[in-house]
Design a protein around this motif. Sequence first.
Motif, PDB file in Angstrom:
ATOM      1  N   GLU A 228      -7.089 -14.582 -19.972  1.00  0.00           N
ATOM      2  CA  GLU A 228      -7.768 -15.408 -18.980  1.00  0.00           C
ATOM      3  C   GLU A 228      -7.207 -16.832 -18.961  1.00  0.00           C
ATOM      4  O   GLU A 228      -7.443 -17.588 -18.011  1.00  0.00           O
ATOM      5  CB  GLU A 228      -9.266 -15.457 -19.260  1.00  0.00           C
ATOM      6  CG  GLU A 228      -9.951 -14.116 -19.172  1.00  0.00           C
ATOM      7  CD  GLU A 228     -11.400 -14.165 -19.644  1.00  0.00           C
ATOM      8  OE1 GLU A 228     -11.919 -15.294 -19.852  1.00  0.00           O
ATOM      9  OE2 GLU A 228     -12.008 -13.098 -19.806  1.00  0.00           O
ATOM     10  N   HIS A 229      -6.480 -17.189 -19.997  1.00  0.00           N
ATOM     11  CA  HIS A 229      -5.938 -18.543 -20.126  1.00  0.00           C
ATOM     12  C   HIS A 229      -4.495 -18.649 -19.641  1.00  0.00           C
ATOM     13  O   HIS A 229      -3.892 -19.711 -19.766  1.00  0.00           O
ATOM     14  CB  HIS A 229      -6.042 -18.989 -21.588  1.00  0.00           C
ATOM     15  CG  HIS A 229      -7.448 -19.067 -22.082  1.00  0.00           C
ATOM     16  ND1 HIS A 229      -8.171 -20.238 -22.104  1.00  0.00           N
ATOM     17  CD2 HIS A 229      -8.285 -18.099 -22.536  1.00  0.00           C
ATOM     18  CE1 HIS A 229      -9.390 -19.996 -22.564  1.00  0.00           C
ATOM     19  NE2 HIS A 229      -9.479 -18.700 -22.842  1.00  0.00           N
ATOM     20  N   VAL A 230      -3.949 -17.577 -19.076  1.00  0.00           N
ATOM     21  CA  VAL A 230      -2.544 -17.538 -18.662  1.00  0.00           C
ATOM     22  C   VAL A 230      -2.419 -17.838 -17.172  1.00  0.00           C
ATOM     23  O   VAL A 230      -3.052 -17.188 -16.339  1.00  0.00           O
ATOM     24  CB  VAL A 230      -1.924 -16.161 -18.978  1.00  0.00           C
ATOM     25  CG1 VAL A 230      -0.508 -16.060 -18.410  1.00  0.00           C
ATOM     26  CG2 VAL A 230      -1.917 -15.916 -20.475  1.00  0.00           C
ATOM     27  N   ALA A 231      -1.585 -18.834 -16.854  1.00  0.00           N
ATOM     28  CA  ALA A 231      -1.288 -19.130 -15.447  1.00  0.00           C
ATOM     29  C   ALA A 231      -0.186 -18.227 -14.908  1.00  0.00           C
ATOM     30  O   ALA A 231      -0.188 -17.860 -13.736  1.00  0.00           O
ATOM     31  CB  ALA A 231      -0.873 -20.587 -15.293  1.00  0.00           C
TER      32      ALA A 231
ATOM     33  N   VAL B  30       7.641 -25.497 -14.341  1.00  0.00           N
ATOM     34  CA  VAL B  30       6.377 -26.135 -14.700  1.00  0.00           C
ATOM     35  C   VAL B  30       6.635 -27.619 -14.915  1.00  0.00           C
ATOM     36  O   VAL B  30       7.631 -27.996 -15.540  1.00  0.00           O
ATOM     37  CB  VAL B  30       5.768 -25.540 -15.989  1.00  0.00           C
ATOM     38  CG1 VAL B  30       4.378 -26.118 -16.246  1.00  0.00           C
ATOM     39  CG2 VAL B  30       5.705 -24.030 -15.917  1.00  0.00           C
ATOM     40  N   ALA B  31       5.728 -28.449 -14.410  1.00  0.00           N
ATOM     41  CA  ALA B  31       5.839 -29.896 -14.598  1.00  0.00           C
ATOM     42  C   ALA B  31       4.949 -30.348 -15.749  1.00  0.00           C
ATOM     43  O   ALA B  31       3.908 -29.739 -16.032  1.00  0.00           O
ATOM     44  CB  ALA B  31       5.422 -30.623 -13.321  1.00  0.00           C
TER      45      ALA B  31
ATOM     46  N   VAL C 255      17.464 -14.925 -24.663  1.00  0.00           N
ATOM     47  CA  VAL C 255      16.594 -14.707 -23.517  1.00  0.00           C
ATOM     48  C   VAL C 255      15.180 -14.419 -24.030  1.00  0.00           C
ATOM     49  O   VAL C 255      14.997 -13.634 -24.964  1.00  0.00           O
ATOM     50  CB  VAL C 255      17.104 -13.555 -22.618  1.00  0.00           C
ATOM     51  CG1 VAL C 255      17.204 -12.233 -23.356  1.00  0.00           C
ATOM     52  CG2 VAL C 255      16.218 -13.408 -21.382  1.00  0.00           C
ATOM     53  N   GLU C 256      14.187 -15.075 -23.418  1.00  0.00           N
ATOM     54  CA  GLU C 256      12.812 -14.924 -23.888  1.00  0.00           C
ATOM     55  C   GLU C 256      11.829 -14.926 -22.721  1.00  0.00           C
ATOM     56  O   GLU C 256      12.079 -15.543 -21.682  1.00  0.00           O
ATOM     57  CB  GLU C 256      12.437 -16.049 -24.865  1.00  0.00           C
ATOM     58  CG  GLU C 256      13.383 -16.152 -26.049  1.00  0.00           C
ATOM     59  CD  GLU C 256      12.780 -16.850 -27.252  1.00  0.00           C
ATOM     60  OE1 GLU C 256      11.596 -17.241 -27.208  1.00  0.00           O
ATOM     61  OE2 GLU C 256      13.515 -17.001 -28.261  1.00  0.00           O
ATOM     62  N   LEU C 257      10.707 -14.266 -22.939  1.00  0.00           N
ATOM     63  CA  LEU C 257       9.591 -14.301 -21.996  1.00  0.00           C
ATOM     64  C   LEU C 257       8.732 -15.520 -22.294  1.00  0.00           C
ATOM     65  O   LEU C 257       8.240 -15.684 -23.420  1.00  0.00           O
ATOM     66  CB  LEU C 257       8.753 -13.025 -22.136  1.00  0.00           C
ATOM     67  CG  LEU C 257       7.428 -13.002 -21.355  1.00  0.00           C
ATOM     68  CD1 LEU C 257       7.679 -13.053 -19.849  1.00  0.00           C
ATOM     69  CD2 LEU C 257       6.614 -11.767 -21.726  1.00  0.00           C
ATOM     70  N   GLY C 258       8.565 -16.389 -21.299  1.00  0.00           N
ATOM     71  CA  GLY C 258       7.704 -17.550 -21.436  1.00  0.00           C
ATOM     72  C   GLY C 258       6.325 -17.281 -20.860  1.00  0.00           C
ATOM     73  O   GLY C 258       6.189 -16.643 -19.809  1.00  0.00           O
ATOM     74  N   VAL C 259       5.312 -17.769 -21.549  1.00  0.00           N
ATOM     75  CA  VAL C 259       3.921 -17.677 -21.094  1.00  0.00           C
ATOM     76  C   VAL C 259       3.438 -19.097 -20.829  1.00  0.00           C
ATOM     77  O   VAL C 259       3.523 -19.960 -21.712  1.00  0.00           O
ATOM     78  CB  VAL C 259       3.029 -17.002 -22.155  1.00  0.00           C
ATOM     79  CG1 VAL C 259       1.577 -16.953 -21.690  1.00  0.00           C
ATOM     80  CG2 VAL C 259       3.541 -15.607 -22.483  1.00  0.00           C
ATOM     81  N   VAL C 260       2.934 -19.340 -19.633  1.00  0.00           N
ATOM     82  CA  VAL C 260       2.462 -20.673 -19.260  1.00  0.00           C
ATOM     83  C   VAL C 260       0.936 -20.676 -19.258  1.00  0.00           C
ATOM     84  O   VAL C 260       0.300 -19.834 -18.607  1.00  0.00           O
ATOM     85  CB  VAL C 260       3.008 -21.087 -17.885  1.00  0.00           C
ATOM     86  CG1 VAL C 260       2.489 -22.463 -17.490  1.00  0.00           C
ATOM     87  CG2 VAL C 260       4.532 -21.072 -17.898  1.00  0.00           C
ATOM     88  N   ILE C 261       0.368 -21.609 -19.990  1.00  0.00           N
ATOM     89  CA  ILE C 261      -1.088 -21.713 -20.101  1.00  0.00           C
ATOM     90  C   ILE C 261      -1.655 -22.388 -18.848  1.00  0.00           C
ATOM     91  O   ILE C 261      -1.102 -23.379 -18.360  1.00  0.00           O
ATOM     92  CB  ILE C 261      -1.479 -22.499 -21.367  1.00  0.00           C
ATOM     93  CG1 ILE C 261      -0.985 -21.774 -22.623  1.00  0.00           C
ATOM     94  CG2 ILE C 261      -2.989 -22.737 -21.432  1.00  0.00           C
ATOM     95  CD1 ILE C 261      -1.587 -20.406 -22.839  1.00  0.00           C
TER      96      ILE C 261
ATOM     97  N   GLN D  11      -3.139 -26.334 -23.892  1.00  0.00           N
ATOM     98  CA  GLN D  11      -3.528 -27.054 -22.690  1.00  0.00           C
ATOM     99  C   GLN D  11      -2.789 -26.508 -21.467  1.00  0.00           C
ATOM    100  O   GLN D  11      -1.693 -25.963 -21.598  1.00  0.00           O
ATOM    101  CB  GLN D  11      -3.204 -28.544 -22.850  1.00  0.00           C
ATOM    102  CG  GLN D  11      -3.815 -29.195 -24.080  1.00  0.00           C
ATOM    103  CD  GLN D  11      -5.321 -29.301 -23.991  1.00  0.00           C
ATOM    104  OE1 GLN D  11      -5.871 -29.292 -22.900  1.00  0.00           O
ATOM    105  NE2 GLN D  11      -5.992 -29.401 -25.131  1.00  0.00           N
ATOM    106  N   PRO D  12      -3.375 -26.678 -20.262  1.00  0.00           N
ATOM    107  CA  PRO D  12      -2.672 -26.249 -19.052  1.00  0.00           C
ATOM    108  C   PRO D  12      -1.283 -26.874 -18.960  1.00  0.00           C
ATOM    109  O   PRO D  12      -1.110 -28.083 -19.145  1.00  0.00           O
ATOM    110  CB  PRO D  12      -3.586 -26.765 -17.929  1.00  0.00           C
ATOM    111  CG  PRO D  12      -4.951 -26.775 -18.536  1.00  0.00           C
ATOM    112  CD  PRO D  12      -4.734 -27.192 -19.966  1.00  0.00           C
TER     113      PRO D  12
END
Length: 286
Positions: free
Chosen positions: A145-148, A67-68, A125-131, A234-235
């Motif tokens: 609905e907010h998860v990319a 992710v950038a 080690v972890e699970l990342g969630v990207v908004i 935020q995204p």
Amino acid sequence: MKLLRFGAPGQEKPGIVDANGTIRDLSAHLPDLGGEHLDRAALERLAAIDTSTLPEVAADTRLGPCVAGVGKFICIGLNYSDHAAETGAEVPPEPVIFNKWTSAICGPNDNVVIPRNSQKTDWEVELGVVIGKTARYVDEASAMEHVAGFCVVNDVSEREFQLERSGTWDKGKGCDTFGPLGPWLVTPDEIVDPHQLDMWLEVDGKRYQNGNTRTMVYQIPYLISYLSQFMSLQPGDVISTGTPPGVGMGQQPQVYLKPGQRMRLGIQGLGEQTQTVVAESNDRPR
């Protein structure tokens, strides 16, 4: 989709993994993988592209963080009941929130640098969630609905800085290279249930962590809703959702990383990371 970023540090381009596992260059279709390009409409446009028409990327090309332009790198502490037990802590009555500084972010296979004066650098080690869509005061029912997408995170941690130096945990969590992200940003359509994913981590071939996201105390919809009561998400923001047992601090006796060691870690469906541990160098940029 399995989306990614490739190229030299600071010069990454967006890419996608095709059906044959080949990386394809997406830079003709978007400038980078972050911000406004992470909402559902933008991702649907990417999904419609015929990947066979995209340029191939050499297999040995460096992968950058998936992710950038991450604005916030939010972490949840003690969110696996079995990890809380190994550290001697009680399961918290509400999620424990701390931050990793965005300067900690690096590629999934970049070197991890042990900070100067560190004696207790550890792994998680972890699970990342990207908004992908702004979230403010959202409820659990609409939170996903907010998860990319999802990614692998190694929440590298310096335990003395974190726990023995007074104040909050943050100073032991945000050192440079302490936030490898990737290899891929995997869109939600590829993950049937993010709370049923095997996850693991090895150091020099010895498996220390071998868990599953089902032992999360506070699951992803709750975390997104909870966090959105205190801040807007935020995204491009990343939420790292906690680690299962098997960290170095929990070993008897305790085990910490040393220069020359290699970490290998992964999560089911999200790919693997491999990092070599190196000592802080006097000629690193200051």
